[in-house]
Design a protein around this motif. Structure first.
Motif, mmCIF file in Angstrom:
data_model
loop_
_atom_site.group_PDB
_atom_site.id
_atom_site.type_symbol
_atom_site.label_atom_id
_atom_site.label_comp_id
_atom_site.label_asym_id
_atom_site.label_seq_id
_atom_site.Cartn_x
_atom_site.Cartn_y
_atom_site.Cartn_z
ATOM 1 N N PHE A 35 0.741 -1.117 -0.069
ATOM 2 C CA PHE A 35 -0.012 -0.039 0.119
ATOM 3 C C PHE A 35 0.952 1.226 -0.130
ATOM 4 C CE2 PHE A 35 -2.052 3.427 2.127
ATOM 5 C CZ PHE A 35 -3.576 3.323 1.620
ATOM 6 N N ASP A 36 1.817 1.470 0.674
ATOM 7 C CA ASP A 36 2.851 2.488 0.861
ATOM 8 C C ASP A 36 3.402 2.657 -0.349
ATOM 9 O OD1 ASP A 36 1.891 2.922 3.420
ATOM 10 O OD2 ASP A 36 4.048 2.254 4.301
ATOM 11 N N GLU A 37 3.744 1.733 -1.168
ATOM 12 C CA GLU A 37 4.477 1.932 -2.265
ATOM 13 C C GLU A 37 3.532 2.320 -3.292
ATOM 14 O OE1 GLU A 37 6.641 -1.492 -4.058
ATOM 15 O OE2 GLU A 37 7.630 -1.961 -2.004
ATOM 16 N N VAL A 38 2.299 2.162 -3.190
ATOM 17 C CA VAL A 38 1.256 2.564 -4.385
ATOM 18 C C VAL A 38 1.105 3.870 -4.144
ATOM 19 C CG1 VAL A 38 -0.979 2.736 -4.670
ATOM 20 C CG2 VAL A 38 -0.105 0.497 -4.426
ATOM 21 N N VAL A 39 1.029 4.472 -2.658
ATOM 22 C CA VAL A 39 0.808 5.871 -2.283
ATOM 23 C C VAL A 39 2.068 6.634 -2.834
ATOM 24 C CG1 VAL A 39 0.444 7.305 -0.337
ATOM 25 C CG2 VAL A 39 -0.687 5.183 -0.465
ATOM 26 N N ASN A 40 3.452 6.191 -2.706
ATOM 27 C CA ASN A 40 4.288 7.046 -3.195
ATOM 28 C C ASN A 40 4.493 7.199 -4.699
ATOM 29 O OD1 ASN A 40 5.722 6.923 -0.713
ATOM 30 N ND2 ASN A 40 6.833 4.927 -1.236
ATOM 31 N N VAL A 41 3.911 6.498 -5.269
ATOM 32 C CA VAL A 41 3.581 6.775 -6.871
ATOM 33 C C VAL A 41 2.879 8.155 -6.902
ATOM 34 C CG1 VAL A 41 2.714 6.285 -9.241
ATOM 35 C CG2 VAL A 41 3.663 4.546 -7.472
ATOM 36 N N LEU A 42 2.011 8.642 -6.148
ATOM 37 C CA LEU A 42 1.169 9.575 -6.120
ATOM 38 C C LEU A 42 1.946 10.841 -5.721
ATOM 39 C CD1 LEU A 42 -2.034 8.290 -4.366
ATOM 40 C CD2 LEU A 42 -1.663 8.497 -6.755
ATOM 41 N N ARG A 43 3.205 10.874 -5.249
ATOM 42 C CA ARG A 43 4.168 11.805 -5.002
ATOM 43 C C ARG A 43 4.075 12.769 -6.507
ATOM 44 N NH1 ARG A 43 5.815 12.268 0.263
ATOM 45 N NH2 ARG A 43 6.016 10.336 1.310
ATOM 46 N N GLU A 44 4.079 12.143 -7.273
ATOM 47 C CA GLU A 44 4.372 12.847 -8.750
ATOM 48 C C GLU A 44 3.165 13.317 -9.200
ATOM 49 O OE1 GLU A 44 6.188 9.698 -10.977
ATOM 50 O OE2 GLU A 44 7.413 8.972 -9.245
ATOM 51 N N THR A 45 2.026 13.445 -8.763
ATOM 52 C CA THR A 45 0.711 13.699 -9.115
ATOM 53 C C THR A 45 0.250 14.802 -8.530
ATOM 54 O OG1 THR A 45 -0.538 12.314 -7.980
ATOM 55 C CG2 THR A 45 0.570 11.085 -9.748
ATOM 56 N N PRO A 46 -1.043 15.161 -8.706
ATOM 57 C CA PRO A 46 -1.774 16.216 -8.148
ATOM 58 C C PRO A 46 -2.282 15.754 -6.687
ATOM 59 C CG PRO A 46 -2.676 16.197 -10.422
ATOM 60 C CD PRO A 46 -1.431 14.919 -10.313
ATOM 61 N N TYR A 47 -2.162 14.537 -6.407
ATOM 62 C CA TYR A 47 -2.506 14.012 -5.167
ATOM 63 C C TYR A 47 -1.309 14.083 -4.146
ATOM 64 C CZ TYR A 47 -6.576 12.184 -7.701
ATOM 65 O OH TYR A 47 -7.520 12.310 -8.689
ATOM 66 N N ARG A 48 -0.270 14.876 -4.529
ATOM 67 C CA ARG A 48 0.987 14.461 -3.704
ATOM 68 C C ARG A 48 0.927 15.045 -2.355
ATOM 69 N NH1 ARG A 48 1.582 18.289 -7.526
ATOM 70 N NH2 ARG A 48 2.600 17.104 -9.056
ATOM 71 N N ASN A 49 0.080 16.137 -2.088
ATOM 72 C CA ASN A 49 -0.129 16.916 -0.944
ATOM 73 C C ASN A 49 -0.485 15.957 0.284
ATOM 74 O OD1 ASN A 49 1.205 18.944 -1.760
ATOM 75 N ND2 ASN A 49 -0.887 20.135 -2.118
ATOM 76 N N ASP A 50 -1.424 15.115 -0.192
ATOM 77 C CA ASP A 50 -1.985 14.157 0.912
ATOM 78 C C ASP A 50 -1.358 12.616 0.929
ATOM 79 O OD1 ASP A 50 -4.726 15.374 1.732
ATOM 80 O OD2 ASP A 50 -4.692 15.283 -0.634
ATOM 81 N N VAL A 51 -0.229 12.410 0.513
ATOM 82 C CA VAL A 51 0.330 11.057 0.456
ATOM 83 C C VAL A 51 0.879 10.785 2.083
ATOM 84 C CG1 VAL A 51 2.773 10.049 0.080
ATOM 85 C CG2 VAL A 51 1.703 11.111 -1.763
ATOM 86 N N ASP A 52 1.615 11.525 2.661
ATOM 87 C CA ASP A 52 2.030 11.373 4.145
ATOM 88 C C ASP A 52 0.935 11.021 4.745
ATOM 89 O OD1 ASP A 52 4.700 11.463 3.473
ATOM 90 O OD2 ASP A 52 4.740 13.685 4.056
ATOM 91 N N ARG A 53 -0.130 11.816 4.837
ATOM 92 C CA ARG A 53 -1.250 11.599 5.747
ATOM 93 C C ARG A 53 -2.080 10.432 5.419
ATOM 94 N NH1 ARG A 53 -6.297 11.966 4.938
ATOM 95 N NH2 ARG A 53 -6.348 12.853 2.980
ATOM 96 N N ILE A 54 -2.438 9.978 4.209
ATOM 97 C CA ILE A 54 -2.965 8.652 4.031
ATOM 98 C C ILE A 54 -2.207 7.407 4.240
ATOM 99 C CG2 ILE A 54 -4.527 9.666 2.401
ATOM 100 C CD1 ILE A 54 -3.123 8.366 0.170
#
Length: 334
Positions: A35-54
């Motif tokens: 799950f954490d690896e999936v979320v890391n991909v979002l760091r390169e997208t408009p969803y980046r600001n929520d990565v650490d929280r989720i």
């Protein structure tokens, strides 16, 4: 004239399209081991600001709602014809109306169920539900609200709230499509309603619903007469398939048949209708002028959220990449 009207908004739409997640993004997430690896991909997208929280609370639904809320707020600002955006967000208004009626009927606080997306604020919807009138909401909203109020006052059936509002949603959607004044929009919405009627019909047949029940849940706002759909209730799933093969939806029906049972599958119908609608959006994307690129982009954003939710929930629950992939909808961006 229409080319000029949508010129600047369509230029911005092309910019926003560049921020949509691509097939490569989704494939990287699917191949991720956790799950954490999936979320890391979002760091390169408009969803980046929520990565650490989720990563901490896994509350990705709030991330999706925030993204959609910002997207629609921006669209209401830049699109000259607000009814185009209202078409896409109307389902959120009807979701909120269901919650408001259930609050009124059960005397519960259901604030956590509201979705803060729509052309009109929840406060206006709440007042209309309580008073049965509004100086802000258009007539179509009030017709829906007052039909529910009248029905509940007479029968006191809570389940009817959902049934009436689901049906009224499609009536309102078709009316709103006409009100946009755009020639291509009514046919697009009519197709959307046809897809939903097909899904409702197949599901109703599988659940052995009565003709009277289907009369209340099928929409009369599609291209196929409601009476024709009801007549199919007296037959079987194969008859539904054969009937639809005589329409423009033949290819969709062929794909929606379960290879094991030889019958229409509710899961496959939902999957194939979503993908067929996305194909229409991909065609709209190629148009240089007019309102279609706006509608296509907003639909693409909704499907992006659906696919992201499938991946995140799938990884959270230990599903394989193939298990998740087979549930994902067709993506808009390559």
């Amino acid at each position: 004239m229409k080319d000029i009207a949508y010129g600047s908004s369509n230029v911005l739409i092309r910019v926003y399209e560049n921020n949509l997640l691509t097939r490569a993004h989704f494939e990287r997430m699917l191949r991720s081991d956790s799950f954490d690896e999936v979320v890391n991909v979002l760091r390169e997208t408009p969803y980046r600001n929520d990565v650490d929280r989720i990563k901490e609370d896994k509350n990705y639904d709030s991330m999706f709602m925030n993204e959609l809320h910002q997207t629609y707020n921006e669209m209401f600002k830049i699109v000259p014809n607000k009814k185009l955006v209202e078409l896409v967000v109307l389902r959120y208004a009807y979701h909120n109306l269901k919650v408001l009626f259930k609050e009124e009927i059960t005397d519960q606080d259901l604030d956590h169920l509201f979705i803060p997306i729509g052309r009109y604020p929840i406060s206006e919807l709440r007042q209309a539900v309580r008073l049965g009138k509004s100086e802000v909401l258009p007539k179509a909203y009030m017709d829906s609200i007052n039909e529910v109020k009248t029905d509940y006052e007479e029968y006191h059936n809570v389940q009817s709230v959902d049934i009436i509002l689901d049906r009224r949603f499609f009536t309102h959607l078709r009316l709103l499509a006409d009100e946009t004044g755009e020639t291509d929009i009514p046919a697009l919405i009519e197709r959307y309603i046809d897809y939903n009627n097909l899904s409702t019909l197949v599901r109703g047949m599988k659940q052995n619903r009565t003709r009277n029940f289907m009369l209340t849940v099928l929409s009369s706002s599609g291209s196929i007469p409601k009476s024709d759909l009801l007549d199919l209730m007296d037959k079987d799933l194969n008859a539904i398939a054969q009937s639809y093969k005589m329409t423009d939806y033949r290819q969709l029906i062929d794909k929606a048949v379960d290879s094991d049972t030889g019958e229409l599958s509710t899961v496959k119908v939902d999957y194939e209708t979503d993908n067929a609608y996305m194909e229409k959006m991909r065609e709209a994307r190629l148009e240089s002028f007019g309102p279609m690129p706006i509608v296509a982009y907003l639909y693409a954003k909704e499907i992006e959220v659906i696919n992201l939710r499938l991946i995140l929930s799938g990884k959270e629950n230990g599903l394989s990449a193939d298990q998740i992939r087979e549930r994902m909808r067709l993506n808009y961006a390559e």
